[in-house]
Design a protein around this motif. Sequence first.
Motif: not given
Length: 312
Positions: A271, A306-307, A232, A246, A289
């Motif tokens: 998170n 998802y992020v 990432y 995340w 990740f």
Amino acid sequence: MKKKIIISIIVGVLLLSFGAIIYAAYTHSLSAQRTIAPYDNINGDRFSSNYLTKVADSVNNHKTVFVSSGEISPQVVVTICNYIQGRQNKPNTGTLNYTITARLVYLDNGVVTEADSAYISANSLGAYSVTITNASGSPSITLNSSHLSDSTLTGTLTANVADSDTYVVEFSANFANNKPNLYLEMSATDGDTIIMALFSADIRTAGASNAWTGRFNDDDNNDPYDYDGYNYLVSGVGAGTVTIEWDSAHLILSYESIAELIDNGATLVGNTITFDVDSSVTDRYELQFYKVSVSSSATWDTMEGYVDFDYE
């Protein structure tokens, strides 16, 4: 005595057969669970760059080189490495012999097309040039209206030790001033592996805001499900604060990435991690990740969901 010998042979055969069955089951289990991991020991993963990546087309990895004034010639330093970015302790086990190909191109409805003399003349681009120089000072190539592509730069990276070459790419100042439909496509090739990027130039005042982005930086020719982990990239211009959150049901930020960010003043809550950025100090962060649960139908757009990336 004969009976004892026969019994011993039978027991030995049974043990060997049982061991073979257990080994076969074990190795089959490993094979069944194995996926394409970005950290596997293959040339493609340990042939990398700080800017060039494995993409189907260079337009999918477009980089803009910013300067603060039209009087400055835009420059960028490009590395070619034999290890995964940020993992110098895992060098390639084979010697890499690569070739750099550089060419002036333009975009036609989003498609990269190599510039020819007719295009240069028709669009009055004769004064534009790009020079690529090995950091040692030589060799050097210059692309311009009379030399639109070049594949003479080569390099060798040594096996089993972290090794890299560095190139300075310099655009003529008019690239940033006028922002023509003219780009540098730069690629490095080792065997069947190609990493590439499309470069342009622009002017951005110092301290510009809202210029940091975060995105997955893996080969999009593979599906997300095929990976064990994901790279990432956080990059940008200006100073501010980045917050990354995340979805822990699907991904988890690696311990190494968390530790590196915390060492540089980041704050971790659950998170979510928050850290200050300043491109005058560092203009990119390469994070990893790990996969928790990613379905076989997931796309790279799904992964971006998802992020949650925020920059202020």
